[in-house]
Design a protein around this motif. Structure first.
Motif, short mmCIF file in Angstrom:
data_model
loop_
_atom_site.label_atom_id
_atom_site.label_comp_id
_atom_site.label_asym_id
_atom_site.label_seq_id
_atom_site.Cartn_x
_atom_site.Cartn_y
_atom_site.Cartn_z
N ASP A 208 0.80 -1.23 0.00
CA ASP A 208 0.00 0.00 0.00
C ASP A 208 0.83 1.28 0.00
O ASP A 208 0.31 2.35 -0.30
CB ASP A 208 -0.95 0.01 1.21
N ILE A 209 2.13 1.18 0.32
CA ILE A 209 2.91 2.42 0.37
C ILE A 209 3.41 2.84 -1.01
O ILE A 209 3.96 3.92 -1.17
CB ILE A 209 4.11 2.32 1.33
N ALA A 210 3.26 1.95 -2.00
CA ALA A 210 3.88 2.21 -3.31
C ALA A 210 3.04 3.11 -4.17
O ALA A 210 1.81 3.12 -4.09
CB ALA A 210 4.13 0.89 -4.03
N ASP A 211 3.74 3.90 -5.02
CA ASP A 211 3.04 4.65 -6.05
C ASP A 211 2.73 3.73 -7.23
O ASP A 211 1.79 3.94 -7.98
CB ASP A 211 3.90 5.81 -6.56
N ARG A 212 3.61 2.73 -7.42
CA ARG A 212 3.50 1.85 -8.58
C ARG A 212 4.04 0.49 -8.18
O ARG A 212 5.02 0.43 -7.41
CB ARG A 212 4.31 2.45 -9.72
N ILE A 213 3.43 -0.56 -8.66
CA ILE A 213 3.91 -1.91 -8.37
C ILE A 213 4.27 -2.58 -9.68
O ILE A 213 3.48 -2.57 -10.63
CB ILE A 213 2.84 -2.73 -7.62
N ILE A 214 5.50 -3.12 -9.72
CA ILE A 214 5.94 -3.80 -10.93
C ILE A 214 6.08 -5.28 -10.61
O ILE A 214 6.68 -5.64 -9.58
CB ILE A 214 7.29 -3.24 -11.43
N ASN A 215 5.55 -6.12 -11.46
CA ASN A 215 5.59 -7.55 -11.22
C ASN A 215 6.56 -8.21 -12.20
O ASN A 215 6.46 -8.02 -13.40
CB ASN A 215 4.18 -8.13 -11.37
N LEU A 216 7.51 -8.93 -11.62
CA LEU A 216 8.52 -9.58 -12.44
C LEU A 216 8.32 -11.09 -12.37
O LEU A 216 8.22 -11.64 -11.27
CB LEU A 216 9.91 -9.19 -11.92
N GLU A 217 8.25 -11.73 -13.51
CA GLU A 217 8.13 -13.20 -13.51
C GLU A 217 9.08 -13.77 -14.53
O GLU A 217 9.06 -13.37 -15.69
CB GLU A 217 6.69 -13.62 -13.82
N ASP A 218 9.92 -14.69 -14.09
CA ASP A 218 10.91 -15.33 -14.96
C ASP A 218 11.71 -14.31 -15.78
O ASP A 218 11.97 -14.50 -16.97
CB ASP A 218 10.22 -16.32 -15.91
N GLY A 219 12.04 -13.21 -15.13
CA GLY A 219 12.91 -12.23 -15.76
C GLY A 219 12.21 -11.31 -16.75
O GLY A 219 12.85 -10.59 -17.50
#
Lengths: 222, 390
Positions: A208-219
């Motif tokens: 919840d503290i993030a402005d943006r969430i990036i999801n990384l999967e298998d590089g």
């Protein structure tokens, strides 16, 4: 202007048959003052990305521009210059057990020839007060709780006013309350100073503290 | 510790790390202290044995000394003609010449009747060739037939001579001849002689009837007060001929020392002991520094991540090793000074704690700790900050 600008980054460990692709064609741009959480399963390459952005690991393809410096195929001196403008927070606090909270924070300032001893101690006490440790200035790590120790290491990462803070699982060794409290402090101080923050975490409780969430999967960024 | 210049930040961190962990500090200090005491004692024993072995000429009083060129050491001199010594009287700077006779003889223990070998010195007692306290009081007695003075620093196997003389038993046998001991003096034993006796030249001839007084062992040349010793030595060399050498007092002392240093394998024995002490000390310091680096790898890696250089980390390790050298050396030196005094009292051999000795041992200890630091520094290679992000 973007603090971090990544284009077409590929990264692999090992050679020949043992070669293992970790990051594939990463494109990522983070603006000044942005708070980004990088998440994803174990082995997805998020920590490797963090170490490349922090100048701790050398990438050889694509483009990684941090604070205006190209880090791909860069000289050690370039990476050290970037490191000096970056704050790091690790899963473990990594504080010197022999040093008080103030002395530990001063370690980040002794690197720069800008301050006198008096000024360093003053800045360290000020930031320790901001993370809520004004009562614990002269305590050594073993006299502090886990959450307090992590707050000392946050103070150490922020005291020299870095433009970027990189954090790797900063709440992993903390319980829910102290973990959330720690990142809350981190976010508030970053917002005051316009610091860019990239946090690698599994911990959904702090998303919840993030402005943006990036999801990384298998590089690969999803 | 405020106002520390940036160049010493690593040293300050090393200091704080070191004094924080008291048990570790104690162990390391004891390791260095152990090496330090060992080195001090080995060097002390070596030097005192050399001093003792070559103590024969130390109490000889004269400005120039004539020795046969084939004389290797004072305990087995090659004799030469007294007339050669007499030639020295031709020089105006020479006040007097006196021959000294010396030979190993058999001395009978008054209680056990066992004979042991000691060194017998014979010279005209109107001269004071060997320094003896209150010699004037013995002079007239020594001029009487069959009298001698006994060196009380001789080995105890000769009997408690001082007590025996006090109790009135003062007649013993030297080379089978009855001799009255009229007093005692202090000279010191050597590897060659377990004891010493001084008597007149005439009594020497009585004890060694086969020795002619025309064949002398050392020629003492006494110069007029204020005479130039070097000039007299040069002039004398031209007078005495091929078979005799002329030495000053310092040269005589060096001559005797050189013989023992070359003939007794002491240098190797004590050098080996010293080296072993230093190696043990180095291993202890290395272990402590190595373990300490191992325990602080996350901290050091964090420093590297912040932008600290490898040389900063190396300086931390080096500073620690120098602190340990100093910490261990100071009590080590204090303890060794004490042990030197104990040794001096129990074996009657001088153990001087000289400034030169202190400086050289400190240099050894510093080198030992620096080498341990150099070995431990290799452990720093495992401080890759990229590994800190798990």
């Amino acid at each position: 202007m973007s603090m971090i600008d990544v284009k077409g980054l590929n990264f692999a460990f090992g050679q020949g048959e043992l070669r293992r692709q970790v990051l594939t064609n990463i494109h990522l741009s983070i603006e000044t003052g942005e708070i980004v959480i990088l998440t994803g399963p174990s082995g997805s390459g998020k920590t490797t990305l963090l170490t490349i952005l922090g100048g701790l690991r050398l990438a050889t393809s694509g483009s990684v521009v941090v604070l205006g410096e190209q880090l791909v195929r860069s000289e050690t001196s370039t990476r050290i210059a970037v490191r000096r403008q970056t704050g790091y927070i690790f899963q473990q606090h990594n504080l010197f057990l022999s040093l008080t909270a103030t002395e530990n924070v001063c370690m980040a300032l002794e690197l720069h020839d800008l301050f006198s001893e008096k000024e360093r101690v003053g800045l360290a006490r000020q930031i320790l007060t901001q993370v809520g440790l004004e009562e614990r200035l002269e305590y050594r790590p073993q006299q502090l709780s886990g959450g307090q120790r992590q707050r000392v290491s946050i103070a150490r990462a922020l005291v020299s006013r870095p433009k970027i803070v990189l954090a790797d699982e900063p709440t992993a060794s903390l319980d829910k309350n102290s973990g959330h409290e720690a990142v809350e402090i981190l976010r508030n101080l970053a917002k005051q100073n316009g610091t860019t923050i990239l946090i690698v975490t599994h911990d959904y409780r702090i998303l919840d503290i993030a402005d943006r969430i990036i999801n990384l999967e298998d590089g690969i960024i999803k | 510790m405020s106002g520390v210049p940036p160049a010493l930040f690593a040293a300050r961190l090393a200091w704080r790390q070191l004094i924080y962990d008291k048990p570790k500090l104690l162990a390391a200090t004891l390791g260095v202290l152990f090496a330090c005491v060992l080195v001090f004692m080995q060097l002390g024993f070596r030097d005192s044995l050399y001093t003792s072995a070559s103590s024969a000429p130390l109490k000889m009083q004269g400005q120039l000394f004539l020795l046969h060129k084939q004389t290797e050491a004072l305990w087995r001199p090659v004799s030469f003609e007294r007339s050669i010594l007499m030639r020295a009287l031709g020089l105006p700077a020479v006040r007097r010449v006196v021959p000294l006779y010396m030979s190993l003889g058999q001395f009978k223990n008054m209680d056990t009747h066992i004979q042991r070998t000691l060194m017998i010195y014979g010279y005209d007692p109107t001269a004071e060739l060997i320094h003896i306290d209150d010699f004037a009081t013995f002079r007239s007695e020594l001029q009487r037939q069959d009298t001698a003075l006994f060196d009380v620093t001789s080995r105890p196997e000769f009997g408690p001579i001082k007590e025996l003389i006090a109790s009135g038993r003062d007649i013993t046998e030297i080379n089978g001849r009855k001799v009255k001991l009229v007093g005692t003096f202090n000279m010191g034993t050597t590897f060659a002689a377990d004891g010493n006796v001084v008597m007149s030249d005439l009594n020497f001839h009585r004890v060694f009837p086969s020795r002619s007084l025309d064949q002398i062992d050392i020629g003492f040349v006494l110069l007029a007060p204020g005479a130039d010793i070097a000039a007299a030595q040069a002039a004398l060399l031209r007078l005495v001929g091929q078979e005799v050498q002329v030495l000053t007092y310092e040269e005589l002392v060096r001559f005797e020392q050189a013989y023992w240093e070359n003939s007794a394998p002491l240098g190797f024995i004590f050098g080996f002991g010293t080296l072993m002490g230093l190696i043990v000390g180095m291993v202890i310091v290395y272990q402590i520094l190595f373990t300490d680096i191992g325990n602080n790898i996350p901290q050091y890696a964090t420093l590297v991540a912040m932008g600290y250089s490898q040389s900063y980390l190396r300086n931390i390790v080096f500073a620690s090793s120098i602190y340990l050298a100093v910490f261990g050396f100071l009590p080590g030196m204090a303890l060794s000074t004490l042990l030197y005094q104990v040794a001096e009292r129990s074996i009657f051999i001088p153990f001087p704690m000289t400034l030169g000795r202190i400086a050289s041992v400190f240099f050894f200890i510093l080198t030992m700790c620096a080498l341990a630091g150099l070995l431990a520094i290799r452990k720093l290679k495992s401080t890759d900050p990229a590994d800190m992000f798990s």
